[in-house]
Write an enzyme that holds these catalytic residues in place. Structure first.
Site, PDB file in Angstrom:
ATOM      1  N   SER A 128      -2.205   5.766  -6.153  1.00 61.92           N
ATOM      2  CA  SER A 128      -3.578   6.155  -6.501  1.00 61.92           C
ATOM      3  C   SER A 128      -4.027   7.440  -5.818  1.00 61.92           C
ATOM      4  O   SER A 128      -5.172   7.856  -5.970  1.00 61.92           O
ATOM      5  CB  SER A 128      -4.549   5.027  -6.148  1.00 61.92           C
ATOM      6  OG  SER A 128      -4.568   4.783  -4.752  1.00 61.92           O
ATOM      7  N   GLU A 157       0.804  -1.214   0.000  1.00 59.28           N
ATOM      8  CA  GLU A 157       0.000   0.000   0.000  1.00 59.28           C
ATOM      9  C   GLU A 157       0.848   1.279   0.000  1.00 59.28           C
ATOM     10  O   GLU A 157       0.544   2.230  -0.723  1.00 59.28           O
ATOM     11  CB  GLU A 157      -0.937   0.019   1.215  1.00 59.28           C
ATOM     12  CG  GLU A 157      -2.090  -0.961   1.118  1.00 59.28           C
ATOM     13  CD  GLU A 157      -3.113  -0.586   0.048  1.00 59.28           C
ATOM     14  OE1 GLU A 157      -3.073   0.548  -0.460  1.00 59.28           O
ATOM     15  OE2 GLU A 157      -3.943  -1.436  -0.275  1.00 59.28           O
TER      16      GLU A 157
END
Length: 291
Positions: free
Chosen positions: A204, A185
């Site tokens: 993202s 992540e």
């Protein structure tokens, strides 16, 4: 928005407050993607998100992210998982499967161990472009799937899935989850050509992609799997600490070669170290000068 919107790297469906439609899910929580149900407005939202993040990624993301995005060729609209899986299988033997959102830990690990990556099938609303509580298709796909085309990282993800069963059995899931959080992540890497992001929560997120790689105040430590497993993380703001790899081989070997059992036994009852603190034995990342 916090980078990924994920409260845990793997989280169970624990209530009706979760957005996805779990009613029609199979025993492994997979559902049909229902690609034909995406509206022109949804595809337009995807295009704008993709364009914004790709512009930043060209400068700040790892080469493996960029090559993966190019191979997936998904700039013009929400991707079709069947076509994506065809590309992935040919490269690394992976596939993507649609899920409603968060799924139970044991199911998540089983998917990874069998080279299946769960991707949420719904996309955020217009007012959520910069803040999202749950991960949507853009986070899951744009952030995670490109890296599955890298053979070394793909092998790490499968090995992580296999490690999950043991962590659950030893009541040490929180420790293993921190490996996921600080690598998959929120991982950074410097393979000798400057600091780049590869973690999905960073890649993202427009804000954290810049913050994690360019902010001069944030703590960056050289990757140490035991230190990672002992470090708390932020779920509601940018991370206070990041761990920097020198190669993806280092990440894979750190998982495959390490004997997790004694580490779990020693540290699982100990409160995690607060993120952002410096402790004896820590090695700071300073670009080419590392200490």
């Amino acid at each position: 928005m916090v980078s990924s919107g994920m409260e845990k790297p793997t989280s169970a469906n624990s209530g009706s407050s979760l957005r996805g439609d779990y009613e029609g899910a199979a025993a492994d929580y997979t559902i049909g993607q229902a690609w034909d149900r995406y509206t022109p407005q949804m595809h337009d939202r995807w295009r704008r998100l993709h364009a914004r993040q790709t512009a930043l990624a060209q400068r700040l993301a790892a080469p493996q992210v960029l090559s993966g995005l190019a191979a997936l060729d998904c700039a013009e609209g929400i991707p079709d998982f069947a076509e994506t899986s065809r590309v992935l299988r040919a490269a690394t033997g992976w596939q993507v499967v649609a899920v409603p959102g968060f799924i139970p830990d044991d199911i998540f690990f089983d998917h990874l161990a069998n080279r299946r990556f769960p991707v949420t099938n719904w996309i955020r609303e217009e007012h959520e472009l910069d803040y999202l509580v749950e991960p949507d298709i853009f986070h899951d796909f744009f952030g995670h799937v490109p890296m599955l085309l890298d053979p070394t990282f793909a092998s790490f993800m499968q090995a992580y899935g296999g490690a999950g069963r043991r962590a659950i059995a030893m009541d040490a899931l929180d420790m293993l989850a921190r490996i996921y959080w600080y690598t998959v992540e929120f991982g950074l890497i410097d393979e000798g050509k400057g600091l780049k992001a590869y973690g999905a929560g960073i890649v993202s997120s427009a804000g954290e992609l810049v913050f994690s790689t360019e902010d001069v105040q944030v703590q960056r430590l050289l990757f140490d799997p035991v230190r990672v497993m002992r470090t708390a993380y932020n779920i509601d703001r940018f991370q206070s600490c990041y761990f920097v790899l020198e190669s993806f081989e280092q990440l894979l070997q750190g998982l495959v070669d390490l004997d997790f059992g004694p580490i779990y036994k020693r540290w699982r009852e100990t409160p995690p170290l607060p993120a952002g603190e410096f402790h004896d034995g820590d090695r700071s990342y300073r670009g080419n000068a590392k200490s």
